[in-house]
Design a protein around this motif. Structure first.
Motif, PDB file in Angstrom:
ATOM      1  N   LYS A  41       0.816  -1.209   0.000  1.00  0.00           N
ATOM      2  CA  LYS A  41       0.000   0.000   0.000  1.00  0.00           C
ATOM      3  C   LYS A  41       0.853   1.265   0.000  1.00  0.00           C
ATOM      4  O   LYS A  41       0.550   2.216  -0.713  1.00  0.00           O
ATOM      5  CB  LYS A  41      -0.911   0.004   1.226  1.00  0.00           C
ATOM      6  N   TYR A  42       1.918   1.289   0.796  1.00  0.00           N
ATOM      7  CA  TYR A  42       2.666   2.524   1.004  1.00  0.00           C
ATOM      8  C   TYR A  42       3.916   2.662   0.139  1.00  0.00           C
ATOM      9  O   TYR A  42       4.367   3.780  -0.089  1.00  0.00           O
ATOM     10  CB  TYR A  42       3.049   2.663   2.480  1.00  0.00           C
ATOM     11  N   ALA A  43       4.515   1.553  -0.297  1.00  0.00           N
ATOM     12  CA  ALA A  43       5.715   1.617  -1.141  1.00  0.00           C
ATOM     13  C   ALA A  43       5.690   0.465  -2.136  1.00  0.00           C
ATOM     14  O   ALA A  43       6.442  -0.507  -2.011  1.00  0.00           O
ATOM     15  CB  ALA A  43       6.976   1.553  -0.290  1.00  0.00           C
ATOM     16  N   PRO A  44       4.820   0.523  -3.142  1.00  0.00           N
ATOM     17  CA  PRO A  44       4.678  -0.592  -4.084  1.00  0.00           C
ATOM     18  C   PRO A  44       5.961  -0.919  -4.845  1.00  0.00           C
ATOM     19  O   PRO A  44       6.160  -2.062  -5.250  1.00  0.00           O
ATOM     20  CB  PRO A  44       3.593  -0.125  -5.047  1.00  0.00           C
ATOM     21  N   GLN A  45       6.860   0.027  -5.009  1.00  0.00           N
ATOM     22  CA  GLN A  45       8.099  -0.224  -5.740  1.00  0.00           C
ATOM     23  C   GLN A  45       9.031  -1.167  -4.968  1.00  0.00           C
ATOM     24  O   GLN A  45       9.915  -1.775  -5.564  1.00  0.00           O
ATOM     25  CB  GLN A  45       8.819   1.092  -6.068  1.00  0.00           C
ATOM     26  N   ARG A  46       8.837  -1.320  -3.664  1.00  0.00           N
ATOM     27  CA  ARG A  46       9.696  -2.208  -2.856  1.00  0.00           C
ATOM     28  C   ARG A  46       9.032  -3.539  -2.537  1.00  0.00           C
ATOM     29  O   ARG A  46       9.623  -4.379  -1.862  1.00  0.00           O
ATOM     30  CB  ARG A  46      10.063  -1.513  -1.547  1.00  0.00           C
ATOM     31  N   SER A  47       7.831  -3.762  -3.026  1.00  0.00           N
ATOM     32  CA  SER A  47       7.079  -4.965  -2.656  1.00  0.00           C
ATOM     33  C   SER A  47       7.784  -6.254  -3.067  1.00  0.00           C
ATOM     34  O   SER A  47       7.821  -7.215  -2.291  1.00  0.00           O
ATOM     35  CB  SER A  47       5.684  -4.933  -3.265  1.00  0.00           C
ATOM     36  N   GLN A  48       8.346  -6.290  -4.262  1.00  0.00           N
ATOM     37  CA  GLN A  48       9.004  -7.510  -4.729  1.00  0.00           C
ATOM     38  C   GLN A  48      10.216  -7.850  -3.862  1.00  0.00           C
ATOM     39  O   GLN A  48      10.427  -9.011  -3.505  1.00  0.00           O
ATOM     40  CB  GLN A  48       9.424  -7.361  -6.195  1.00  0.00           C
TER      41      GLN A  48
END
Length: 82
Positions: A41-48
């Protein structure tokens, strides 16, 4: 000797001031999982990146539960002649 295994249910934490009832080896996994779900939710670029870290922590916690020995006990089949 009689050895038996049982499953103990984890109690609900209740209020935010209470601590969770989690085995100590699963605490890093729980924190990594919470971080992964919050990152969606807050940092989708770091999800992976955080998903890989979470899966690594989960595998580490699950491997501590298992035994390194591969012992299988099966009963002997016995059919008497009738």
């Amino acid at each position: 000797f009689l050895n038996y295994y049982y499953v103990k249910r984890i109690q609900d934490a209740g209020a935010y001031t209470n601590a969770t009832d989690v085995p100590y080896r699963f605490v890093p996994c729980m924190v990594a999982g919470l971080t992964f779900y919050l990152s969606q939710k807050y940092a989708p670029q770091r999800s992976q990146e955080l998903k890989l870290y979470y899966e690594d922590e989960l595998a580490r916690a699950l491997s501590e539960d298992g035994s390194a020995a591969s012992t299988y006990i099966t009963p002997k089949n016995y059919y008497p002649n009738i």
